[in-house]
Write an enzyme that holds these catalytic residues in place. Sequence first.
Site, mmCIF file in Angstrom:
data_model
loop_
_atom_site.group_PDB
_atom_site.id
_atom_site.type_symbol
_atom_site.label_atom_id
_atom_site.label_comp_id
_atom_site.label_asym_id
_atom_site.label_seq_id
_atom_site.Cartn_x
_atom_site.Cartn_y
_atom_site.Cartn_z
ATOM 1 N N HIS A 62 0.927 -1.270 0.185
ATOM 2 C CA HIS A 62 0.102 -0.067 -0.027
ATOM 3 C C HIS A 62 0.893 1.394 0.125
ATOM 4 C CE1 HIS A 62 -3.849 -2.145 1.970
ATOM 5 N NE2 HIS A 62 -2.995 -2.615 0.783
ATOM 6 N N GLU A 64 0.838 3.868 1.814
ATOM 7 C CA GLU A 64 1.333 4.546 3.006
ATOM 8 C C GLU A 64 2.545 3.486 3.634
ATOM 9 O OE1 GLU A 64 -3.277 4.460 3.548
ATOM 10 O OE2 GLU A 64 -1.973 3.445 2.274
ATOM 11 N N CYS A 92 -6.230 1.759 5.832
ATOM 12 C CA CYS A 92 -6.954 0.375 6.411
ATOM 13 C C CYS A 92 -6.219 0.299 7.688
ATOM 14 C CB CYS A 92 -6.617 -0.665 5.338
ATOM 15 S SG CYS A 92 -4.930 -1.142 5.094
ATOM 16 N N CYS A 95 -2.313 -0.236 7.714
ATOM 17 C CA CYS A 95 -1.676 0.998 7.292
ATOM 18 C C CYS A 95 -1.835 1.746 8.692
ATOM 19 C CB CYS A 95 -2.338 1.677 6.171
ATOM 20 S SG CYS A 95 -1.693 0.804 4.525
#
Length: 158
Positions: A62, A64, A92, A95
């Site tokens: 992801h 992040e 999410c 993260c």
Amino acid sequence: MIASIGTMRLNLPAPLEIAFDEAEAAAARGEVPVGAVVADRAGTVIARAGNRTLELKDPTAHAELLAIRRAAEILGSERLTDCDLFVTLEPCAMCAAAISFARIRRLYFAASDEKMGAVEHGPRFYSQTTCHHAPDVYSGLGEERAKGLLRDFFRSRR
């Protein structure tokens, strides 16, 4: 502290503009358009990334996490206590946990994510008693732009 900016029309901070650039680049690669930037207190960009889960065949790639990993590498520390994270979509749970573990000072995100978000939705990670560090959270900066990017991306997939 969680502050919602809503849909106010503001000039976006430069790091968030760069996060949008990363989100657009992710979309061009066929990835879900999410971008993230780690910046220092002065707003100087340390690391930037867009989603790369498909490209890297890595469900943890992801935006992040990629930006946090790069910033930690550049700064030579797993603690990013003087850093802020700018992201185009509500993080999410995975993260949100990484943001907490990295001790990010402030989290700024554009669009809320009612389905997978874990900051203002779902598990509300930073509100849990088991959360050791919660960044200051500011949401809604550039929300309509982020929602439009996601809407256009998923519409083109159907």
